[in-house]
Design a protein around this motif. Structure first.
Motif, PDB file in Angstrom:
ATOM      1  N   ASP A   1       0.813  -1.218   0.000  1.00  0.00           N
ATOM      2  CA  ASP A   1       0.000   0.000   0.000  1.00  0.00           C
ATOM      3  C   ASP A   1       0.846   1.267   0.000  1.00  0.00           C
ATOM      4  OD1 ASP A   1      -2.239  -1.631   0.077  1.00  0.00           O
ATOM      5  OD2 ASP A   1      -2.298  -1.614   2.282  1.00  0.00           O
ATOM      6  N   GLY A   2       2.014   1.184  -0.602  1.00  0.00           N
ATOM      7  CA  GLY A   2       2.833   2.379  -0.731  1.00  0.00           C
ATOM      8  C   GLY A   2       3.311   2.952   0.580  1.00  0.00           C
ATOM      9  N   ARG A   3       3.527   2.111   1.564  1.00  0.00           N
ATOM     10  CA  ARG A   3       4.031   2.565   2.856  1.00  0.00           C
ATOM     11  C   ARG A   3       5.312   1.810   3.183  1.00  0.00           C
ATOM     12  NH1 ARG A   3       0.232   5.523   5.529  1.00  0.00           N
ATOM     13  NH2 ARG A   3       1.280   5.229   7.539  1.00  0.00           N
ATOM     14  N   MET A   4       6.010   2.280   4.193  1.00  0.00           N
ATOM     15  CA  MET A   4       7.248   1.618   4.593  1.00  0.00           C
ATOM     16  C   MET A   4       7.326   1.572   6.115  1.00  0.00           C
ATOM     17  SD  MET A   4      10.115   4.511   3.776  1.00  0.00           S
ATOM     18  CE  MET A   4      10.053   6.116   4.571  1.00  0.00           C
ATOM     19  N   GLN A   5       8.037   0.570   6.580  1.00  0.00           N
ATOM     20  CA  GLN A   5       8.233   0.374   8.014  1.00  0.00           C
ATOM     21  C   GLN A   5       9.603   0.879   8.399  1.00  0.00           C
ATOM     22  OE1 GLN A   5       8.017  -3.686   9.332  1.00  0.00           O
ATOM     23  NE2 GLN A   5       7.381  -3.115  11.397  1.00  0.00           N
ATOM     24  N   VAL A   6       9.654   1.679   9.440  1.00  0.00           N
ATOM     25  CA  VAL A   6      10.902   2.288   9.900  1.00  0.00           C
ATOM     26  C   VAL A   6      11.442   1.487  11.082  1.00  0.00           C
ATOM     27  CG1 VAL A   6      12.011   4.380  10.754  1.00  0.00           C
ATOM     28  CG2 VAL A   6      10.084   4.548   9.160  1.00  0.00           C
ATOM     29  N   GLN A   7      12.679   1.070  10.956  1.00  0.00           N
ATOM     30  CA  GLN A   7      13.355   0.352  12.036  1.00  0.00           C
ATOM     31  C   GLN A   7      14.239   1.336  12.783  1.00  0.00           C
ATOM     32  OE1 GLN A   7      15.470  -2.703   9.963  1.00  0.00           O
ATOM     33  NE2 GLN A   7      13.611  -3.733   9.224  1.00  0.00           N
ATOM     34  N   THR A   8      13.970   1.483  14.071  1.00  0.00           N
ATOM     35  CA  THR A   8      14.663   2.502  14.859  1.00  0.00           C
ATOM     36  C   THR A   8      15.433   1.861  15.999  1.00  0.00           C
ATOM     37  OG1 THR A   8      12.769   2.849  16.338  1.00  0.00           O
ATOM     38  CG2 THR A   8      12.862   4.173  14.322  1.00  0.00           C
ATOM     39  N   GLY A   9      16.476   2.544  16.431  1.00  0.00           N
ATOM     40  CA  GLY A   9      17.232   2.164  17.609  1.00  0.00           C
ATOM     41  C   GLY A   9      16.890   3.090  18.753  1.00  0.00           C
ATOM     42  N   PRO A  10      17.314   2.750  19.967  1.00  0.00           N
ATOM     43  CA  PRO A  10      16.990   3.602  21.118  1.00  0.00           C
ATOM     44  C   PRO A  10      17.767   4.908  21.076  1.00  0.00           C
ATOM     45  CG  PRO A  10      18.487   1.855  21.764  1.00  0.00           C
ATOM     46  CD  PRO A  10      18.101   1.576  20.340  1.00  0.00           C
ATOM     47  N   PRO A  11      17.236   5.962  21.672  1.00  0.00           N
ATOM     48  CA  PRO A  11      17.990   7.225  21.774  1.00  0.00           C
ATOM     49  C   PRO A  11      19.159   7.066  22.745  1.00  0.00           C
ATOM     50  CG  PRO A  11      15.957   7.372  23.028  1.00  0.00           C
ATOM     51  CD  PRO A  11      15.918   6.056  22.295  1.00  0.00           C
ATOM     52  N   ASP A  12      19.900   8.110  22.923  1.00  0.00           N
ATOM     53  CA  ASP A  12      21.097   8.082  23.765  1.00  0.00           C
ATOM     54  C   ASP A  12      20.692   8.073  25.237  1.00  0.00           C
ATOM     55  OD1 ASP A  12      23.672   8.088  24.634  1.00  0.00           O
ATOM     56  OD2 ASP A  12      23.989  10.248  24.325  1.00  0.00           O
ATOM     57  N   LEU A  13      20.647   6.876  25.821  1.00  0.00           N
ATOM     58  CA  LEU A  13      20.352   6.701  27.244  1.00  0.00           C
ATOM     59  C   LEU A  13      21.458   5.823  27.825  1.00  0.00           C
ATOM     60  CD1 LEU A  13      16.515   5.973  26.992  1.00  0.00           C
ATOM     61  CD2 LEU A  13      17.570   8.089  27.794  1.00  0.00           C
ATOM     62  N   PRO A  14      22.577   6.393  28.237  1.00  0.00           N
ATOM     63  CA  PRO A  14      23.746   5.601  28.655  1.00  0.00           C
ATOM     64  C   PRO A  14      23.415   4.609  29.766  1.00  0.00           C
ATOM     65  CG  PRO A  14      24.314   7.925  28.457  1.00  0.00           C
ATOM     66  CD  PRO A  14      22.830   7.836  28.344  1.00  0.00           C
ATOM     67  N   GLY A  15      23.715   3.349  29.487  1.00  0.00           N
ATOM     68  CA  GLY A  15      23.545   2.317  30.498  1.00  0.00           C
ATOM     69  C   GLY A  15      22.127   1.892  30.773  1.00  0.00           C
ATOM     70  N   ALA A  16      21.158   2.441  30.052  1.00  0.00           N
ATOM     71  CA  ALA A  16      19.761   2.124  30.344  1.00  0.00           C
ATOM     72  C   ALA A  16      19.377   0.775  29.737  1.00  0.00           C
ATOM     73  CB  ALA A  16      18.845   3.218  29.798  1.00  0.00           C
ATOM     74  N   TRP A  17      18.410   0.135  30.358  1.00  0.00           N
ATOM     75  CA  TRP A  17      17.829  -1.099  29.835  1.00  0.00           C
ATOM     76  C   TRP A  17      16.519  -0.729  29.149  1.00  0.00           C
ATOM     77  CZ3 TRP A  17      15.106  -5.349  33.178  1.00  0.00           C
ATOM     78  CH2 TRP A  17      14.733  -6.408  32.343  1.00  0.00           C
ATOM     79  N   VAL A  18      16.539  -0.667  27.833  1.00  0.00           N
ATOM     80  CA  VAL A  18      15.370  -0.254  27.064  1.00  0.00           C
ATOM     81  C   VAL A  18      14.404  -1.430  26.971  1.00  0.00           C
ATOM     82  CG1 VAL A  18      14.530   0.608  24.851  1.00  0.00           C
ATOM     83  CG2 VAL A  18      16.694   1.452  25.776  1.00  0.00           C
ATOM     84  N   LEU A  19      13.180  -1.225  27.452  1.00  0.00           N
ATOM     85  CA  LEU A  19      12.167  -2.277  27.451  1.00  0.00           C
ATOM     86  C   LEU A  19      11.305  -2.247  26.196  1.00  0.00           C
ATOM     87  CD1 LEU A  19      11.028  -1.972  31.189  1.00  0.00           C
ATOM     88  CD2 LEU A  19      12.723  -3.527  30.224  1.00  0.00           C
ATOM     89  N   SER A  20      10.993  -1.071  25.721  1.00  0.00           N
ATOM     90  CA  SER A  20      10.173  -0.957  24.515  1.00  0.00           C
ATOM     91  C   SER A  20      10.348   0.426  23.908  1.00  0.00           C
ATOM     92  CB  SER A  20       8.691  -1.211  24.826  1.00  0.00           C
ATOM     93  OG  SER A  20       8.174  -0.203  25.674  1.00  0.00           O
ATOM     94  N   ILE A  21      10.135   0.493  22.593  1.00  0.00           N
ATOM     95  CA  ILE A  21      10.176   1.750  21.852  1.00  0.00           C
ATOM     96  C   ILE A  21       8.917   1.826  20.997  1.00  0.00           C
ATOM     97  CG2 ILE A  21      11.434   3.170  20.195  1.00  0.00           C
ATOM     98  CD1 ILE A  21      13.973   1.732  20.973  1.00  0.00           C
ATOM     99  N   GLN A  22       8.151   2.871  21.196  1.00  0.00           N
ATOM    100  CA  GLN A  22       6.923   3.064  20.427  1.00  0.00           C
ATOM    101  C   GLN A  22       7.068   4.303  19.552  1.00  0.00           C
ATOM    102  OE1 GLN A  22       3.790   1.267  20.242  1.00  0.00           O
ATOM    103  NE2 GLN A  22       3.742   2.650  18.495  1.00  0.00           N
TER     104      GLN A  22
END
Length: 356
Positions: A234-255
């Motif tokens: 449908d003419g769309r694309m999915q963006v794959q992102t990494g976490p922002p700069d959070l030193p030492g953090a345990w990233v649980l989810s990114i929305q």
């Protein structure tokens, strides 16, 4: 009773202490070399007037020692499991298999005291072994941990701090309880390994993220946080992102969300991203122009020790509950009891009834 339990356990204890001593010497020699290499790399980085040399991966590459660090991390988590299998499970199960419980429980002490003495001696020793091993590995790997800046990573969290001591207490009492209930050494060892492995694997996913309510932040999506794009229908694309700069953090989810706050699993395609010859930078610039937001749920690095204490407390509470269950079970167990009957020719007047 403590002295008798020690006499039966001293060979295993002395062998374990000897292995720990050898490992301590090896880690001391290689750890000093590792710390010297780290200090040299940081000093060279500072001479070039670079910033953040203490944690820059380029200043001190960890690939050469990463394999050994992985093996030591696996050893720290494996030792409590082995303690539960080889020290906890046979403690009572072997007595039932060989029938020696008939003699052990009729020597002037109650069966509850007999079990309590063994729990006290072997349990404390098990916790001490895992605690010392964790302490040695934590000291040796301190330069690597400083560079990685990822103390809450589930792959590394268990290999340092005080959590391994809780693992050992839980694994030992788990093996003991399994041995009392199953009364066969090998099945009890298998059950101990299966349950311990399941608990250790499930805890980081389902329990640890909820021990302390995670923090949440919303930042604007930048091209630096875009890992890739994928064309969808449908003419769309999915963006794959990494976490922002959070030193030492345990990233649980990114929305990923729109400026209006609605979830954005996909974004409209653009000609700049449709052409095969377009560069990734051009596509990233287009995605950045959409003014998307990243809502990040994470545990900050400052919560490392609170999480260590919470998790250790949970495992110690489970260990105390299992120890209490074992003491209660062995006290009410009617499978072995004394009875007095009239003496017959060639038979003792005092007999012991029960099943192994």
């Amino acid at each position: 009773m403590i002295r008798f339990a020690w006499l039966r356990f001293r060979t295993q204890a002395l062998v374990t202490v000897g292995v720990l001593a050898v490992l301590a010497v090896v880690l001391a020699v290689s750890g000093i070399q590792l710390a010297h290499a780290y200090g040299t790399a940081v000093a060279a980085c500072e001479q070039q007037q670079h910033h953040d040399c203490a944690t820059a991966p380029s200043a001190f590459p960890v690939n050469s020692d990463g394999t050994l660090f992985g093996l030591l991390s696996a050893l720290v988590i494996a030792v409590p499991g082995l303690i539960g299998m080889f020290w906890g499970a046979p403690l009572a199960a072997r007595e039932f298999e060989t029938g020696t419980f008939r003699l052990a429980w009729t020597q002037g002490i109650t069966r509850t005291r007999w079990l309590a003495a063994k729990i006290a001696l072997l349990g404390v020793f098990s916790v001490a072994v895992s605690g010392l091993l964790s302490l040695m590995v934590t000291w040796w790997s301190s330069p690597i941990r400083t560079v990685k800046m990822d103390p809450l990573n589930p792959a590394d969290f268990h290999s340092g701090g005080i959590v391994p001591a809780g693992y050992a207490a839980f694994a030992f009492t788990l093996g003991l309880t399994a041995g009392l209930l199953i009364r066969r050494t090998l099945p009890a060892m298998a059950v101990t390994l299966a349950i311990f492995t399941a608990v250790v694997l499930a805890f980081p996913m389902w329990v640890r993220p909820h021990l302390i309510p995670p923090a949440q932040t919303t930042v604007r999506l930048s091209s630096a946080s875009i890992d890739g794009v994928e064309q969808v229908s449908d003419g769309r694309m999915q963006v794959q992102t990494g976490p922002p700069d959070l030193p030492g953090a345990w990233v649980l989810s990114i929305q990923l969300t729109t400026p209006a706050g609605r979830p954005a699993s996909t974004v409209p395609d653009a000609q700049a991203c449709e052409a095969r010859t377009s560069s990734f930078q051009a596509c990233g610039a287009y995605v950045e122009s959409l003014h998307l937001r990243q809502t990040v749920t994470y545990e900050p690095a400052s919560r490392y020790w609170p999480l260590q204490w919470f998790e250790t407390g949970i495992y110690l509470a489970l260990a105390l509950a299992l120890a209490g269950l074992s003491l209660w079970w062995i006290r009410r167990d009617r499978s072995a009891r004394l009875s007095i009957r009239p003496a017959r020719t060639g038979q003792p007047a005092l007999a012991l009834r029960g099943s192994a």
